[in-house]
Design an enzyme around this catalytic site. Structure first.
Site, short mmCIF file in Angstrom:
data_model
loop_
_atom_site.label_atom_id
_atom_site.label_comp_id
_atom_site.label_asym_id
_atom_site.label_seq_id
_atom_site.Cartn_x
_atom_site.Cartn_y
_atom_site.Cartn_z
N GLY A 29 3.20 -71.67 -34.73
CA GLY A 29 4.28 -72.26 -35.52
C GLY A 29 4.33 -73.77 -35.38
O GLY A 29 3.56 -74.37 -34.63
N THR A 31 6.75 -75.73 -34.15
CA THR A 31 7.26 -76.26 -32.88
C THR A 31 6.18 -76.19 -31.81
O THR A 31 6.02 -77.11 -31.00
CB THR A 31 8.53 -75.50 -32.44
OG1 THR A 31 9.35 -75.29 -33.59
CG2 THR A 31 9.31 -76.27 -31.39
N ASP A 84 6.48 -70.41 -26.71
CA ASP A 84 6.44 -70.00 -28.11
C ASP A 84 7.72 -70.40 -28.83
O ASP A 84 8.75 -70.66 -28.19
CB ASP A 84 6.25 -68.47 -28.19
CG ASP A 84 5.57 -68.04 -29.49
OD1 ASP A 84 5.53 -68.84 -30.44
OD2 ASP A 84 5.10 -66.90 -29.54
N ALA A 86 10.57 -69.52 -32.14
CA ALA A 86 11.33 -68.34 -32.55
C ALA A 86 11.97 -68.60 -33.90
O ALA A 86 12.16 -69.75 -34.30
CB ALA A 86 12.40 -68.02 -31.52
N GLU A 106 1.57 -62.64 -30.41
CA GLU A 106 2.61 -63.36 -29.64
C GLU A 106 3.29 -62.42 -28.64
O GLU A 106 3.56 -62.80 -27.50
CB GLU A 106 3.63 -63.97 -30.59
CG GLU A 106 3.08 -65.14 -31.38
CD GLU A 106 4.01 -65.63 -32.46
OE1 GLU A 106 3.83 -66.77 -32.91
OE2 GLU A 106 4.91 -64.89 -32.89
N LYS A 124 17.89 -72.29 -35.28
CA LYS A 124 17.45 -70.94 -34.92
C LYS A 124 18.50 -70.15 -34.14
O LYS A 124 18.33 -68.96 -33.88
CB LYS A 124 16.16 -71.01 -34.10
CG LYS A 124 15.04 -71.80 -34.73
CD LYS A 124 14.61 -71.22 -36.05
CE LYS A 124 13.49 -71.98 -36.73
NZ LYS A 124 12.24 -71.97 -36.05
C1 5RP Z 1 5.13 -67.21 -35.73
C2 5RP Z 1 6.40 -67.35 -35.00
C3 5RP Z 1 6.92 -68.73 -34.80
O1 5RP Z 1 7.06 -68.95 -33.45
C4 5RP Z 1 8.24 -68.85 -35.48
O2 5RP Z 1 8.06 -68.54 -36.85
C5 5RP Z 1 8.84 -70.25 -35.34
O3 5RP Z 1 8.08 -71.17 -36.06
P1 5RP Z 1 8.50 -72.70 -36.21
O4 5RP Z 1 8.38 -73.33 -34.87
O5 5RP Z 1 7.52 -73.24 -37.23
O6 5RP Z 1 9.91 -72.71 -36.73
O7 5RP Z 1 7.02 -66.41 -34.57
O8 5RP Z 1 4.77 -65.87 -35.90
#
Ligand code: 5RP
Length: 226
Positions: A29, A31, A84, A86, A106, A124
Protein backbone atom coordinates in the site's frame (compact mmCIF):
# COMPACT_ATOMS: atom_id res chain seq x y z
CA UNK A 1 -2.25 17.61 9.20
CA UNK A 2 -2.43 16.49 5.58
CA UNK A 3 -2.99 12.81 4.89
CA UNK A 4 0.41 12.38 3.22
CA UNK A 5 2.13 14.00 6.21
CA UNK A 6 0.26 11.66 8.55
CA UNK A 7 1.41 8.63 6.55
CA UNK A 8 4.99 9.86 6.72
CA UNK A 9 4.83 10.46 10.47
CA UNK A 10 3.38 6.97 11.00
CA UNK A 11 6.04 5.38 8.77
CA UNK A 12 8.84 7.17 10.62
CA UNK A 13 7.46 6.01 13.97
CA UNK A 14 7.41 2.40 12.73
CA UNK A 15 10.99 2.59 11.50
CA UNK A 16 12.04 3.12 15.14
CA UNK A 17 11.02 -0.52 15.79
CA UNK A 18 13.60 -1.77 13.28
CA UNK A 19 16.85 -3.09 14.78
CA UNK A 20 20.02 -4.39 13.17
CA UNK A 21 19.78 -8.01 12.05
CA UNK A 22 15.98 -8.21 12.05
CA UNK A 23 13.91 -10.21 9.59
CA UNK A 24 11.00 -7.98 8.60
CA UNK A 25 7.63 -8.62 7.03
CA UNK A 26 6.74 -5.72 4.76
CA UNK A 27 3.10 -5.02 3.94
CA UNK A 28 1.62 -3.30 0.91
CA UNK A 29 0.00 0.00 0.00
CA UNK A 30 0.87 3.67 -0.18
CA UNK A 31 1.74 4.05 3.53
CA UNK A 32 4.06 1.06 3.37
CA UNK A 33 5.72 2.63 0.32
CA UNK A 34 6.67 5.57 2.57
CA UNK A 35 7.90 3.12 5.22
CA UNK A 36 10.12 1.36 2.67
CA UNK A 37 11.67 4.69 1.69
CA UNK A 38 12.34 5.47 5.38
CA UNK A 39 13.75 1.96 5.91
CA UNK A 40 16.14 2.45 2.99
CA UNK A 41 17.36 5.71 4.59
CA UNK A 42 17.88 3.98 7.93
CA UNK A 43 19.93 1.23 6.30
CA UNK A 44 21.99 3.70 4.26
CA UNK A 45 22.60 6.26 7.02
CA UNK A 46 22.87 4.09 10.14
CA UNK A 47 24.37 0.92 8.68
CA UNK A 48 21.41 -1.14 9.91
CA UNK A 49 21.05 -4.45 8.07
CA UNK A 50 17.75 -6.28 7.65
CA UNK A 51 16.19 -8.78 5.29
CA UNK A 52 12.55 -8.53 4.26
CA UNK A 53 9.69 -10.81 3.33
CA UNK A 54 7.37 -8.84 1.00
CA UNK A 55 3.60 -9.34 0.91
CA UNK A 56 2.99 -8.44 -2.73
CA UNK A 57 4.68 -7.79 -6.04
CA UNK A 58 4.33 -4.08 -5.16
CA UNK A 59 6.39 -4.32 -1.97
CA UNK A 60 8.88 -6.79 -3.51
CA UNK A 61 9.58 -4.40 -6.38
CA UNK A 62 9.84 -1.35 -4.12
CA UNK A 63 12.24 -3.14 -1.75
CA UNK A 64 14.35 -4.39 -4.65
CA UNK A 65 14.45 -0.90 -6.19
CA UNK A 66 16.02 0.38 -2.95
CA UNK A 67 18.46 -2.53 -2.88
CA UNK A 68 16.92 -3.94 0.32
CA UNK A 69 17.55 -7.72 0.49
CA UNK A 70 14.51 -9.95 0.03
CA UNK A 71 13.92 -13.29 1.68
CA UNK A 72 11.01 -15.69 2.09
CA UNK A 73 9.09 -17.60 4.75
CA UNK A 74 10.87 -20.70 3.50
CA UNK A 75 14.17 -19.32 4.75
CA UNK A 76 12.66 -17.42 7.70
CA UNK A 77 9.38 -18.96 8.90
CA UNK A 78 9.38 -16.67 11.94
CA UNK A 79 9.75 -12.93 11.47
CA UNK A 80 10.79 -10.36 14.05
CA UNK A 81 8.43 -7.61 12.99
CA UNK A 82 5.72 -7.01 10.38
CA UNK A 83 4.82 -3.47 9.31
CA UNK A 84 1.65 -2.90 7.32
CA UNK A 85 -1.10 -0.42 6.51
CA UNK A 86 -4.83 -0.82 7.07
CA UNK A 87 -8.15 0.25 5.60
CA UNK A 88 -10.04 0.39 8.88
CA UNK A 89 -8.79 0.30 12.47
CA UNK A 90 -11.14 -0.07 15.42
CA UNK A 91 -10.37 0.96 19.03
CA UNK A 92 -9.32 -2.65 19.87
CA UNK A 93 -6.79 -2.61 17.03
CA UNK A 94 -8.80 -4.99 14.88
CA UNK A 95 -8.43 -4.22 11.20
CA UNK A 96 -9.98 -4.45 7.79
CA UNK A 97 -7.27 -4.84 5.17
CA UNK A 98 -7.04 -5.72 1.52
CA UNK A 99 -8.26 -2.74 -0.48
CA UNK A 100 -4.90 -3.16 -2.25
CA UNK A 101 -5.71 -6.81 -2.86
CA UNK A 102 -2.75 -8.24 -0.94
CA UNK A 103 -4.64 -9.45 2.14
CA UNK A 104 -3.74 -13.15 1.96
CA UNK A 105 0.03 -12.74 1.90
CA UNK A 106 -0.32 -9.87 4.39
CA UNK A 107 -2.17 -12.09 6.84
CA UNK A 108 0.29 -14.95 6.41
CA UNK A 109 3.21 -12.61 7.02
CA UNK A 110 1.58 -10.87 10.00
CA UNK A 111 0.70 -14.21 11.58
CA UNK A 112 4.32 -15.37 11.12
CA UNK A 113 5.66 -12.36 12.92
CA UNK A 114 6.42 -11.82 16.61
CA UNK A 115 4.90 -8.34 16.39
CA UNK A 116 2.69 -6.47 13.93
CA UNK A 117 2.93 -2.69 13.69
CA UNK A 118 0.23 -0.82 11.76
CA UNK A 119 0.82 2.50 10.03
CA UNK A 120 -2.02 4.66 8.76
CA UNK A 121 -3.47 8.12 8.48
CA UNK A 122 -6.36 9.20 10.68
CA UNK A 123 -9.01 8.57 7.98
CA UNK A 124 -8.66 4.86 8.78
CA UNK A 125 -9.94 5.10 12.36
CA UNK A 126 -13.48 3.81 12.92
CA UNK A 127 -15.58 3.11 16.01
CA UNK A 128 -16.76 -0.19 14.56
CA UNK A 129 -15.38 -2.17 11.63
CA UNK A 130 -17.30 -2.31 8.36
CA UNK A 131 -18.80 1.16 8.40
CA UNK A 132 -16.53 2.55 5.70
CA UNK A 133 -15.03 -0.25 3.69
CA UNK A 134 -16.11 -3.69 2.51
CA UNK A 135 -14.34 -6.81 3.71
CA UNK A 136 -12.17 -8.03 0.83
CA UNK A 137 -12.43 -11.79 0.34
CA UNK A 138 -9.94 -13.61 -1.87
CA UNK A 139 -11.61 -16.52 -3.68
CA UNK A 140 -10.68 -19.32 -6.03
CA UNK A 141 -11.98 -18.07 -9.42
CA UNK A 142 -14.30 -21.02 -10.19
CA UNK A 143 -16.05 -20.52 -6.83
CA UNK A 144 -16.68 -16.77 -6.90
CA UNK A 145 -20.39 -16.87 -7.67
CA UNK A 146 -21.26 -19.47 -5.06
CA UNK A 147 -19.09 -17.72 -2.46
CA UNK A 148 -20.78 -14.39 -3.31
CA UNK A 149 -24.20 -15.92 -2.62
CA UNK A 150 -23.04 -17.24 0.75
CA UNK A 151 -21.56 -13.86 1.69
CA UNK A 152 -24.91 -12.23 0.85
CA UNK A 153 -26.62 -14.70 3.19
CA UNK A 154 -24.27 -13.46 5.92
CA UNK A 155 -25.78 -9.99 5.43
CA UNK A 156 -23.44 -8.24 3.01
CA UNK A 157 -23.74 -6.63 -0.40
CA UNK A 158 -21.13 -8.23 -2.63
CA UNK A 159 -19.20 -7.01 -5.65
CA UNK A 160 -16.64 -8.81 -7.74
CA UNK A 161 -13.67 -6.43 -7.76
CA UNK A 162 -12.80 -5.15 -11.21
CA UNK A 163 -9.82 -2.93 -11.75
CA UNK A 164 -8.29 -0.46 -14.11
CA UNK A 165 -5.55 -1.31 -16.57
CA UNK A 166 -7.31 -4.56 -17.43
CA UNK A 167 -10.86 -5.50 -18.32
CA UNK A 168 -12.72 -7.92 -16.09
CA UNK A 169 -11.92 -9.03 -12.56
CA UNK A 170 -8.82 -8.07 -10.62
CA UNK A 171 -6.54 -11.11 -10.43
CA UNK A 172 -4.52 -11.21 -7.21
CA UNK A 173 -0.81 -11.93 -6.87
CA UNK A 174 -1.93 -15.49 -6.06
CA UNK A 175 -4.04 -15.84 -9.24
CA UNK A 176 -7.42 -15.50 -7.52
CA UNK A 177 -10.41 -13.09 -7.59
CA UNK A 178 -11.54 -10.67 -4.89
CA UNK A 179 -15.10 -10.21 -3.65
CA UNK A 180 -15.79 -7.01 -1.72
CA UNK A 181 -18.42 -7.80 0.93
CA UNK A 182 -19.98 -4.66 2.41
CA UNK A 183 -21.57 -5.25 5.80
CA UNK A 184 -23.49 -2.42 7.51
CA UNK A 185 -21.28 -2.87 10.61
CA UNK A 186 -19.21 -5.68 12.09
CA UNK A 187 -19.80 -6.10 15.80
CA UNK A 188 -18.16 -9.51 16.14
CA UNK A 189 -15.16 -9.48 13.81
CA UNK A 190 -13.63 -12.76 15.02
CA UNK A 191 -16.83 -14.66 14.46
CA UNK A 192 -17.31 -13.13 11.01
CA UNK A 193 -13.69 -13.79 10.05
CA UNK A 194 -14.15 -17.47 10.91
CA UNK A 195 -17.54 -17.77 9.20
CA UNK A 196 -16.21 -16.28 5.96
CA UNK A 197 -13.14 -18.49 5.98
CA UNK A 198 -15.30 -21.59 6.45
CA UNK A 199 -16.98 -21.06 3.04
CA UNK A 200 -15.46 -23.49 0.52
CA UNK A 201 -13.63 -21.52 -2.16
CA UNK A 202 -12.55 -18.73 0.18
CA UNK A 203 -8.78 -18.40 0.41
CA UNK A 204 -8.67 -15.65 3.07
CA UNK A 205 -10.51 -12.51 4.14
CA UNK A 206 -9.40 -9.04 5.16
CA UNK A 207 -10.48 -9.12 8.82
CA UNK A 208 -7.34 -9.05 10.97
CA UNK A 209 -8.50 -9.70 14.54
CA UNK A 210 -6.19 -9.43 17.55
CA UNK A 211 -3.11 -9.44 15.33
CA UNK A 212 -1.76 -5.90 15.55
CA UNK A 213 0.18 -4.89 18.63
CA UNK A 214 0.50 -1.18 18.00
CA UNK A 215 -0.78 1.33 15.44
CA UNK A 216 0.77 4.68 14.58
CA UNK A 217 -1.81 7.06 13.23
CA UNK A 218 -0.24 10.18 11.85
CA UNK A 219 1.66 12.37 14.22
CA UNK A 220 1.41 11.56 17.89
CA UNK A 221 -1.56 9.21 17.88
CA UNK A 222 -0.74 5.71 19.06
CA UNK A 223 -3.10 2.80 19.67
CA UNK A 224 -1.73 -0.10 21.64
CA UNK A 225 -3.18 -3.53 22.42
CA UNK A 226 -2.19 -4.80 25.84
C1 5RP B 1 -3.33 -3.81 0.84
C2 5RP B 1 -3.64 -3.29 2.19
C3 5RP B 1 -3.12 -1.95 2.54
O1 5RP B 1 -2.33 -2.06 3.66
C4 5RP B 1 -4.28 -1.04 2.82
O2 5RP B 1 -5.11 -1.02 1.67
C5 5RP B 1 -3.84 0.38 3.17
O3 5RP B 1 -3.27 0.99 2.05
P1 5RP B 1 -2.82 2.52 2.05
O4 5RP B 1 -1.65 2.64 2.96
O5 5RP B 1 -2.49 2.80 0.60
O6 5RP B 1 -4.00 3.33 2.52
O7 5RP B 1 -4.29 -3.91 3.00
O8 5RP B 1 -3.91 -5.05 0.62
Amino acid sequence: MEREEEKRAAALAAVKHVKDGMVLGVGSGSTVAVFIEALASLMRNEGVEVVCVPTSYQSAILLANYGIPLTSLLEHPTLDLAVDGADEIDPNLNLVKGMGGALTQEKIVASSSKEMVVIADSSKLVDVLGVKTPVPVEVIPMAWRTVAEKLMKLGSKVELRCGSGKVGPVVTDNGNFILDAKFPRIDQPKMLEEKINSIPGVVENGLFVEMAKIAYIGQGKILERK
